[in-house]
Scaffold this motif. Sequence first.
Motif, PDB file in Angstrom:
ATOM      1  N   VAL A 185      -4.095   5.929  12.003  1.00  0.00           N
ATOM      2  CA  VAL A 185      -4.639   4.723  11.391  1.00  0.00           C
ATOM      3  C   VAL A 185      -4.230   3.505  12.218  1.00  0.00           C
ATOM      4  N   THR A 186      -4.918   2.409  11.991  1.00  0.00           N
ATOM      5  CA  THR A 186      -4.603   1.155  12.668  1.00  0.00           C
ATOM      6  C   THR A 186      -3.856   0.246  11.708  1.00  0.00           C
ATOM      7  N   ALA A 187      -2.629  -0.063  12.047  1.00  0.00           N
ATOM      8  CA  ALA A 187      -1.829  -0.928  11.190  1.00  0.00           C
ATOM      9  C   ALA A 187      -2.242  -2.380  11.409  1.00  0.00           C
ATOM     10  N   PRO A 188      -2.456  -3.142  10.347  1.00  0.00           N
ATOM     11  CA  PRO A 188      -2.861  -4.536  10.513  1.00  0.00           C
ATOM     12  C   PRO A 188      -1.735  -5.387  11.081  1.00  0.00           C
ATOM     13  N   ALA A 189      -2.103  -6.469  11.746  1.00  0.00           N
ATOM     14  CA  ALA A 189      -1.106  -7.353  12.350  1.00  0.00           C
ATOM     15  C   ALA A 189      -0.201  -7.985  11.295  1.00  0.00           C
ATOM     16  N   GLY A 190      -0.706  -8.113  10.072  1.00  0.00           N
ATOM     17  CA  GLY A 190       0.082  -8.732   9.017  1.00  0.00           C
ATOM     18  C   GLY A 190       1.036  -7.793   8.313  1.00  0.00           C
ATOM     19  N   PRO A 215      -5.258  -2.111  -0.166  1.00  0.00           N
ATOM     20  CA  PRO A 215      -5.632  -1.255   0.974  1.00  0.00           C
ATOM     21  C   PRO A 215      -4.747  -1.581   2.170  1.00  0.00           C
ATOM     22  N   LEU A 216      -4.622  -0.646   3.078  1.00  0.00           N
ATOM     23  CA  LEU A 216      -3.739  -0.825   4.228  1.00  0.00           C
ATOM     24  C   LEU A 216      -4.088  -2.066   5.031  1.00  0.00           C
ATOM     25  N   GLU A 217      -5.380  -2.321   5.220  1.00  0.00           N
ATOM     26  CA  GLU A 217      -5.773  -3.442   6.080  1.00  0.00           C
ATOM     27  C   GLU A 217      -5.364  -4.803   5.503  1.00  0.00           C
ATOM     28  N   GLU A 218      -5.010  -4.840   4.221  1.00  0.00           N
ATOM     29  CA  GLU A 218      -4.585  -6.103   3.603  1.00  0.00           C
ATOM     30  C   GLU A 218      -3.091  -6.129   3.304  1.00  0.00           C
ATOM     31  N   THR A 255       0.835  -1.193   0.000  1.00  0.00           N
ATOM     32  CA  THR A 255       0.000   0.000   0.000  1.00  0.00           C
ATOM     33  C   THR A 255       0.870   1.243   0.000  1.00  0.00           C
ATOM     34  N   CYS A 256       0.414   2.279  -0.685  1.00  0.00           N
ATOM     35  CA  CYS A 256       1.098   3.576  -0.707  1.00  0.00           C
ATOM     36  C   CYS A 256       0.182   4.593  -0.019  1.00  0.00           C
ATOM     37  N   LEU A 257       0.597   5.081   1.124  1.00  0.00           N
ATOM     38  CA  LEU A 257      -0.222   6.024   1.877  1.00  0.00           C
ATOM     39  C   LEU A 257      -0.075   7.452   1.360  1.00  0.00           C
ATOM     40  N   ASN A 258       0.912   7.677   0.513  1.00  0.00           N
ATOM     41  CA  ASN A 258       1.101   8.951  -0.207  1.00  0.00           C
ATOM     42  C   ASN A 258       1.532   8.610  -1.620  1.00  0.00           C
ATOM     43  N   PRO A 259       1.433   9.561  -2.545  1.00  0.00           N
ATOM     44  CA  PRO A 259       1.980   9.314  -3.878  1.00  0.00           C
ATOM     45  C   PRO A 259       3.486   9.051  -3.795  1.00  0.00           C
TER      46      PRO A 259
END
Length: 379
Positions: free
Chosen positions: A44-49, A27-30, A5-9
């Motif tokens: 944001v909540t970072a996923p465990a993976g 998406p971030l959650e995946e 995932t890219c949270l910014n360009p």
Amino acid sequence: MTKVTCLNPIAKVGLERFGAGYQLDAPLEEAQLALVRSADMHAVTAPAGLLAVARAGAGVNNIPLDALAKQGTVVFNTPGANANGVKELVLAGMLLAARDVVGGVEWVRANQSDPDIAKDTEKAKKQFAGGEILGKRLGIIGLGHIGVKVANAALALGMEVWAYTLPEGDGTIPGLAQEVHLLDGPEEIYESCDYITLHLPLNDATRQMINGAVFAKMKPGTVLLNFSRDKLVDDEALAQAMEQGIVRRYVSDFPNPAVVHLPGALVIPHLGASTEESEDNCACMAVDQLKAFLEEGTLRNAVNYPDCTLGAKTAAPRLCVLGENLNAGQLLAGWKTTGRADAKKGERCCLLADLEAEPAPEQLDQLAAQPGVLRVRLI
């Protein structure tokens, strides 16, 4: 397929380095890997993976380092990748502070409809006159990648350069010109320099380090440049120092309501690393570090874990263990390995090991259940 995932360009030239086997629009959650520039990851909540985050830049104040470390997520940054871009803007800031170019340009724009502007210019230009930086004394606080480049460039421009930095390693500073006067503390810089530029991270020790007591030591007419972090400077004390004539110019790359209105402040909209070259360099470096970690277990320029490498990945299965206060010998007792590397940074640990044979799933589960182990990954 590894999801990214890219949270910014992020610059295309960097993303292209992922190649096959990576999905770049997850998406971030995946996501297993994340790239970020300025997005606030505290929100944001970072996923465990999530295995790793790479900051395309040096500062990491927008990333919850400890929280990510405790779930076994490594954070990388890209020190030095944008250093030349920032260095050039620092030099531009010094020149803009030395001569009122900005005021002159604004005068021309305000009088653009004047048919006699050429003649009136000769009358008006005196108010924008300034000085030269040749022979002036520049004080640099912090000699990382940017500070060293600024020091060397200022010498080439004929300035006298004094510098102070916290000692690291064997005390040598790679690439620093011998003509730079290294000091044991910043006091002489505060008291004697015409220009002072800050090149430090923001932490508990440096927050508002340029305060009223420091301004009181400066000589009248000092120029202060801040292209590092906004909160290194006490804004209220700065306003008083400017009103008293101690600070003639404050050049900052960080607009905030407390400083944008100050007479004599030159506030730039955070353009230090905003060059095509810097963004490309940061993106390439960030992607390379993520790939090296995913494919080899290599930690290079890790922020919340120690750097650690076992070299290029061979055909042997490789174990990557992250955790706190780990004892590598005890953890791998009974494991047959052909190579091993481990490193520690505070309580955070990384262990890499090449194995003689593929371990059974239950072996990995048992390892993951050991005290202090936060993540186990087989590469």
